[in-house]
Design a protein around this motif. Structure first.
Motif, short mmCIF file in Angstrom:
data_model
loop_
_atom_site.label_atom_id
_atom_site.label_comp_id
_atom_site.label_asym_id
_atom_site.label_seq_id
_atom_site.Cartn_x
_atom_site.Cartn_y
_atom_site.Cartn_z
N PRO A 45 0.79 -1.23 0.00
CA PRO A 45 0.00 0.00 0.00
C PRO A 45 0.82 1.29 0.00
N ASP A 46 2.00 1.26 0.63
CA ASP A 46 2.82 2.49 0.65
C ASP A 46 3.74 2.58 -0.56
N GLY A 47 3.69 1.60 -1.45
CA GLY A 47 4.46 1.64 -2.68
C GLY A 47 5.93 1.31 -2.52
N SER A 48 6.37 0.93 -1.33
CA SER A 48 7.79 0.69 -1.11
C SER A 48 8.22 -0.74 -1.43
N THR A 49 7.27 -1.66 -1.47
CA THR A 49 7.59 -3.07 -1.64
C THR A 49 6.79 -3.65 -2.79
N LEU A 50 7.43 -4.50 -3.56
CA LEU A 50 6.76 -5.23 -4.64
C LEU A 50 6.86 -6.71 -4.31
N ALA A 51 5.73 -7.41 -4.32
CA ALA A 51 5.70 -8.85 -4.07
C ALA A 51 5.50 -9.58 -5.38
N SER A 52 6.20 -10.69 -5.56
CA SER A 52 6.06 -11.48 -6.78
C SER A 52 5.87 -12.94 -6.43
N GLY A 53 4.94 -13.60 -7.15
CA GLY A 53 4.73 -15.04 -7.01
C GLY A 53 5.29 -15.73 -8.22
N SER A 54 6.04 -16.82 -8.02
CA SER A 54 6.86 -17.35 -9.10
C SER A 54 6.66 -18.83 -9.34
N LEU A 55 7.19 -19.27 -10.48
CA LEU A 55 7.17 -20.67 -10.87
C LEU A 55 7.97 -21.55 -9.90
N ASP A 56 8.94 -20.96 -9.20
CA ASP A 56 9.81 -21.75 -8.33
C ASP A 56 9.19 -22.01 -6.96
N LYS A 57 7.86 -21.82 -6.80
CA LYS A 57 7.09 -22.12 -5.59
C LYS A 57 7.29 -21.09 -4.48
N THR A 58 7.94 -19.98 -4.78
CA THR A 58 8.22 -18.99 -3.75
C THR A 58 7.48 -17.69 -3.99
N VAL A 59 7.37 -16.93 -2.89
CA VAL A 59 6.96 -15.52 -2.94
C VAL A 59 8.20 -14.70 -2.60
N ARG A 60 8.44 -13.65 -3.36
CA ARG A 60 9.60 -12.80 -3.09
C ARG A 60 9.14 -11.37 -2.86
N LEU A 61 9.74 -10.72 -1.87
CA LEU A 61 9.46 -9.32 -1.56
C LEU A 61 10.66 -8.48 -1.98
N TRP A 62 10.38 -7.40 -2.73
CA TRP A 62 11.43 -6.56 -3.31
C TRP A 62 11.29 -5.12 -2.81
N ASP A 63 12.40 -4.48 -2.54
CA ASP A 63 12.42 -3.06 -2.21
C ASP A 63 12.41 -2.28 -3.52
N VAL A 64 11.37 -1.47 -3.73
CA VAL A 64 11.20 -0.78 -5.02
C VAL A 64 12.30 0.26 -5.25
N VAL A 65 12.71 0.97 -4.19
CA VAL A 65 13.70 2.04 -4.35
C VAL A 65 15.08 1.47 -4.65
N SER A 66 15.52 0.51 -3.82
CA SER A 66 16.87 -0.05 -4.00
C SER A 66 16.89 -1.17 -5.03
N GLU A 67 15.70 -1.70 -5.39
CA GLU A 67 15.56 -2.81 -6.32
C GLU A 67 16.22 -4.08 -5.79
N GLN A 68 16.34 -4.19 -4.46
CA GLN A 68 16.95 -5.36 -3.83
C GLN A 68 15.88 -6.28 -3.26
N GLN A 69 16.20 -7.57 -3.24
CA GLN A 69 15.30 -8.56 -2.66
C GLN A 69 15.35 -8.51 -1.14
N LYS A 70 14.15 -8.52 -0.50
CA LYS A 70 14.07 -8.45 0.96
C LYS A 70 13.89 -9.83 1.59
N PHE A 71 12.89 -10.60 1.12
CA PHE A 71 12.61 -11.92 1.67
C PHE A 71 12.24 -12.88 0.55
N VAL A 72 12.52 -14.17 0.80
CA VAL A 72 12.01 -15.26 -0.03
C VAL A 72 11.10 -16.09 0.87
N LEU A 73 9.80 -16.15 0.54
CA LEU A 73 8.82 -16.85 1.36
C LEU A 73 8.52 -18.19 0.71
#
Length: 631
Positions: A45-73
């Motif tokens: 909601p605050d636009g700072s994080t992008l979440a992606s669901g992938s073929l590799d069975k994971t959810v990944r959280l990304w920092d939009v500003v730094s473009e770095q990965q935060k977590f692999v769920l």
């Protein structure tokens, strides 16, 4: 002067040759490179994080500003089809493919909070997409024919909505006010009224399966992303198509608006961010005038103007005018008086239902009001018909692309007026449930989806206060007037099955209806059932082929049967059994109904590149067919 002329010639080449502007609006940047299929993306909601669901069975959280990965769920048993943030951004919901679960995650820590299990009754309850209600109290998970509503606090199932039909709903989205639910089914977007559970409208136009839908933050726009590699933007109030974005080289799997509505993200192999603020860079208005309110005779010609109001430094334009090809035909066009000096015009791009025009001036920009072009049409049929503007782009003298306000005034009845041409005020028959001017399959589906509803309802054709089989037969009778026998259009196969039509026909025959009109409706249903019933059981070629990592295997059944698809390697070793259960007679050719193989063996392992064979085992065993996996 030479530099200016050279620049304008370059502008002319780029602007006029690229009809339908391949990158519309221009891309900002690519942040996830195409190394892994991204099935769903969403902004926090605050636009700072992008979440992606992938073929590799994971959810990944990304920092939009730094473009770095935060977590692999991790935790899902197969690919993650959908992800959604709660309104306050503290919880992320995800839906997996084969594990039929919805999982809730704590965003701050990346830790799991709960597993919601409810899509377990049968194969038609896969959890394919998730969405939070605007108040955050409910999460919706959509399967093939149902949507489950879960209480977020208690983690308990609140309700199950039966949406009708067996089509994979790979995306579901609440409108910002929580009153409407959008679901993607095949190449169609369905809009549902949450309070009543009734189907409100269809949105059609994509040429392949829709994999994602999303409302803009203000609720005025609905975005749909499809395997046809396009994103379409729809005006929610009017239902009109606003824009089509292209740019993905492979199928498109996800769309999401940023919280402020200024950016649209689309994901497939990689993610593209689209800048939506360009439409506010000019206050100019483009519209068609005048409005004609008097009927015109067949064969008569009329001319309208493509006008601009409040332009500033405008050196060129491109615009597409859509018309009803059953009522009008494009005849000619001419340059207007707005662009000054030497004006070069592109050859009009003329298709069955639209024409695209474009011109550029070499003398610099023009200001104020004026006419960009005049367009002449000829009347083919004196019926209600409007002209609709979209894909309108302006360019200034410096070569910057501008997106003006496009006026297409819509009434509550969906009739375009004021800035367009109206030939005759339409009078829709009661059987035309959705008011699109034709009685067809969609009207039949609308009646069936409202079966049992009481009170005022457009699907109550005979006005007796309840939607029942008599209303459906009346629609079928009107449908039957339009053609001698129904045809098997792809949309029919995607929306209806033989079981649907057989059920309707059985109910109608038990009523012993004697009215001539209703008898015609029953005869039409009988013809319809015949058209939907294959004459023989056949295994058809899979698609795509070659493929990686997934493919669909279509077939048709001449009789109801237990169905299984068996996949072999070149040595004749069984690789996978796709057990589809007992299937009624019918065509299983669309992606929503065909057998699906994810390229894995019985142990869940990816199979190697190579040739494989598949066989249909139903009431008889089919010959082998060949397919190829290329990695």
């Amino acid at each position: 002067m030479t530099k200016t002329i050279t620049s304008l010639f370059i502008l002319l080449t780029l602007f006029l040759i690229n009809t339908f502007a391949a990158d519309y609006p221009p891309r900002q940047k690519t942040i996830l490179e195409p190394q892994q299929y991204i099935y769903r993306i969403t902004f926090s909601p605050d636009g700072s994080t992008l979440a992606s669901g992938s073929l590799d069975k994971t959810v990944r959280l990304w920092d939009v500003v730094s473009e770095q990965q935060k977590f692999v769920l991790a935790g899902h048993a197969d690919r993650v089809e959908s992800v959604a943030f709660s309104p306050n951004g503290s919880i992320l919901a995800s839906a997996g493919w084969n594990d039929r679960t919805v999982r809730l995650w704590d965003v701050a820590s990346g830790k799991p909070k709960a597993i919601l299990i409810g899509h377990t009754d049968d194969v038609f309850s896969e959890a394919l997409s998730v969405a939070f209600s605007p108040d955050g109290n409910t999460v919706a998970s959509a399967g093939i024919s149902t949507v489950h509503l879960w209480n977020v606090a208690s983690k308990q199932l609140k309700a199950t909505l039966i949406l009708g039909g067996q089509s994979w709903r790979r995306s579901v989205a609440f409108s910002p006010d929580g009153s409407t639910l959008a679901s993607a089914s095949g190449s169609i977007v369905h809009l549902w009224d949450i309070a009543s559970g009734q189907l409100k409208a269809f949105r059609t136009g994509h040429s392949a399966d829709i994999r994602s839908v999303a409302f803009s933050p203000d609720g005025s726009t609905l975005a749909s992303g499809s395997r046809d590699k396009t994103v379409r933007l729809w005006d929610v109030a009017s239902g009109q198509l606003k824009s089509i974005f292209t740019g993905h080289q492979r199928e498109l799997l996800s769309v999401a608006f940023s919280p402020d509505g200024s950016t649209l993200a689309s994901g497939g192999q990689g993610v593209i961010l689209w800048d939506l603020t360009a439409s506010a860079t000019t206050s100019a208005i483009v519209r068609i005038s005048p409005a004609l309110t008097q009927p015109l005779n067949i064969g008569e010609q009329f001319t309208v103007s493509l006008n601009i109001i409040g332009g500033e430094n405008i050196a060129g334009y491109q615009a597409t005018v859509v018309f009803d090809p059953t009522a009008l035909i494009y005849f000619s066009s001419a340059k207007g008086d707005y662009l000054s000096g030497e004006v070069h015009s592109a050859v009009p791009v003329i298709e069955k239902n639209y024409v695209t025009l474009g011109s550029v001036s070499l003398a610099g920009g023009s200001d104020g009001d004026g006419t960009l072009a005049t367009i002449t049409f000829q009347v083919l049929d004196s019926k209600a018909s409007g002209l609709f503007l979209f894909y309108v782009t302006l360019v200034d003298a410096e070569g910057e692309r501008l997106f003006p306000c496009v006026e297409n005034d819509i009434t509550e009845d969906g009739i375009v007026e004021d800035s367009t041409v109206i030939l005759i005020e339409p009078i829709y028959p009661a059987e035309d449930i959705n008011g699109d001017g034709v009685v067809n399959i969609q009207d039949l589906v609308l009646v069936s989806s409202n079966f049992g509803r009481k009170g005022e309802n457009k699907a109550d054709v005979n006005g007796d206060g309840v939607v029942d089989i008599v209303d459906l037969v009346k629609v079928a009778a009107a449908f039957g007037n339009a053609a001698e026998a129904p045809s098997l259009y792809p949309q029919t196969l995607a929306m209806l099955s033989t079981a649907d039509v057989q059920g309707w026909l059985t109910q109608a025959q038990h009523l012993n209806l004697t009215d001539v009109t209703l008898q015609r409706g029953i005869r039409f249903l009988e013809q319809f059932l015949t058209a939907l019933t294959p004459r023989e059981t056949i295994l058809l070629p899979n698609y795509p082929n070659p493929f990686n990592p997934e493919t669909w295997i279509p077939y048709q059944l001449a009789s109801s049967s237990d169905v299984q698809i068996v996949i072999y390697d070149t040595r004749g070793t069984t690789i996978r059994h796709l057990t589809l259960g007992h299937q009624p007679v019918g065509y299983y050719t669309t992606r929503d109904r065909a057998a699906y193989w994810d390229g894995r063996n019985g142990l869940g392992e990816r199979v190697a590149t190579g040739v494989y064979f598949y066989q249909l085992q139903a009431d008889d065993t089919s010959p082998l067919r060949k397919m190829v996996i290329l990695k």
